[in-house]
Design a protein around this motif. Structure first.
Motif, PDB file in Angstrom:
ATOM      1  N   LEU A   1       0.804  -1.212   0.000  1.00 47.34           N
ATOM      2  CA  LEU A   1       0.000   0.000   0.000  1.00 47.34           C
ATOM      3  C   LEU A   1       0.843   1.272   0.000  1.00 47.34           C
ATOM      4  O   LEU A   1       0.504   2.249  -0.669  1.00 47.34           O
TER       5      LEU A   1
ATOM      6  N   GLN B   1       0.647   4.224  -2.955  1.00 46.75           N
ATOM      7  CA  GLN B   1       0.255   5.608  -2.725  1.00 46.75           C
ATOM      8  C   GLN B   1       1.129   6.555  -3.541  1.00 46.75           C
ATOM      9  O   GLN B   1       0.679   7.609  -3.984  1.00 46.75           O
TER      10      GLN B   1
ATOM     11  N   GLU C   1      -3.220   3.376   3.172  1.00 50.98           N
ATOM     12  CA  GLU C   1      -3.365   2.241   4.094  1.00 50.98           C
ATOM     13  C   GLU C   1      -4.596   2.411   4.967  1.00 50.98           C
ATOM     14  O   GLU C   1      -5.372   1.463   5.160  1.00 50.98           O
ATOM     15  N   ASP C   2      -4.798   3.618   5.509  1.00 49.91           N
ATOM     16  CA  ASP C   2      -5.988   3.873   6.327  1.00 49.91           C
ATOM     17  C   ASP C   2      -7.253   3.636   5.508  1.00 49.91           C
ATOM     18  O   ASP C   2      -8.218   3.019   5.979  1.00 49.91           O
TER      19      ASP C   2
ATOM     20  N   TYR D   1      -7.622   1.811   2.765  1.00 53.61           N
ATOM     21  CA  TYR D   1      -7.777   0.404   2.434  1.00 53.61           C
ATOM     22  C   TYR D   1      -8.341  -0.384   3.617  1.00 53.61           C
ATOM     23  O   TYR D   1      -9.269  -1.179   3.470  1.00 53.61           O
TER      24      TYR D   1
END
Length: 310
Positions: free
Chosen positions: A201, A205, A296-297, A299
């Motif tokens: 991830l 980004q 990441e957050d 996802y």
């Protein structure tokens, strides 16, 4: 049907490659479950999911390597309707596949011949991926990073308008990852539709313009990476009167959560709005920080079900 070009692909943004209602069962279990997604031209689309989420199976369905339900069109037509599929889509799945004793150049010439591509294209793609000094190396002698470059060279032989890569950054060192990122970004800027599957991830980004999230065989979210900054940034404040901000924050539609030590987490309003609220009420702020939502957050919030125990 004549092959599309990257320029032609760029003339129809959002419509380069489209998969509709892809479904694939194994022993009665839906591994891919009604997947619909777009791969626009001119951008890098990240295809995200945990290992086992169904990313590779979806790619194989899109390419016609396995048969299931649904359909995929490339620039408006199924892949089998194109006269030269190597000029429509290039594919990288696990580096380069060939006889381990063959040299890089010999392998690429064989692939080029099978695709109806002129020999001089081999030198062009080798230069493009930085492998001109290793053309005499055997495939078995390639490092993981070099094998990935050779795989991209193979995929680019037909100068395809779309490019699919399955977990291309796995096992690569930081220099190779940086090269991969720059190369894929350049290919997208040239008008190609680039689809990259990955579970890395943090790297995605930096690489992707937009992401499609797969969880347990289903698409659970699609968004532009640039929109993450506007999707729930967290403002952290510290003040001896931090609790006095709660009502004002909620009046503006934000959420307020005490963290202890005079700190609070605020979502739904910006740091500018937070600072103005504090100033209007004479509340001293000893700390104010804003952290944008990371990929990441995002996802983890949309693919939460992937981690639940059945």
């Amino acid at each position: 049907m004549a092959e599309p070009t990257a320029a032609a692909a760029g003339s129809a943004p959002g419509a380069a490659v489209r998969a509709e209602d892809l479904t694939w069962l194994r022993r009665g279990k839906r591994i891919v479950d009604g997947v619909t997604l777009d791969v626009p031209a001119g951008v890098v689309t990240g295809f995200l999911g945990a290992n086992g989420a169904g990313k590779t199976t979806t790619l194989r369905l899109m390419l016609g390597l396995i048969t299931g339900q649904g359909r995929t069109t490339y620039f408006g037509s199924p892949l089998e309707h194109w006269r030269d599929p190597a000029r429509v889509v290039g594919v990288v799945m696990g580096g380069v596949a060939g006889h381990p004793r063959h040299t890089v150049a010999a392998h690429l010439r064989m692939v080029a011949a099978g695709a109806g591509v002129a020999d001089n294209r081999v030198e062009e793609v080798l230069e493009r991926v930085g492998l001109t000094a290793t053309t005499g190396k055997r495939l078995e002698e390639l490092s993981l990073g070099m094998a990935q470059r050779a795989g991209i060279a193979q995929a680019l032989l037909g100068d395809p308008a779309a490019l699919f890569l399955d977990e291309p950054a796995n096992g690569l060192d930081p220099h190779s990852i940086r090269w991969l990122r720059d190369t894929l970004r350049q290919l997208a800027e040239e008008g190609k539709a680039v689809l990259v599957s990955s579970h890395l991830l943090a790297e995605m980004q930096h690489l992707a313009d937009r992401v499609v999230v797969l969880a347990r065989g289903r698409v659970v979210a699609q968004t532009a990476v640039g929109d993450l900054a506007r999707m729930g940034a967290e403002v952290t404040v510290q003040s001896p009167r931090v609790a006095d901000l709660a009502e004002a924050v909620r009046t503006l539609g934000g959420t307020f959560r005490l963290l202890g030590d005079g700190r609070a987490s605020i979502r739904g309003i910006s740091r500018f709005q937070t600072g103005d609220l504090a100033a209007e009420r004479g509340i001293p702020l000893h700390w104010l920080d804003e952290k944008a939502l990371s990929l990441e957050d995002y996802y983890l919030s949309v693919a939460e079900e992937e981690f639940r125990i059945p």
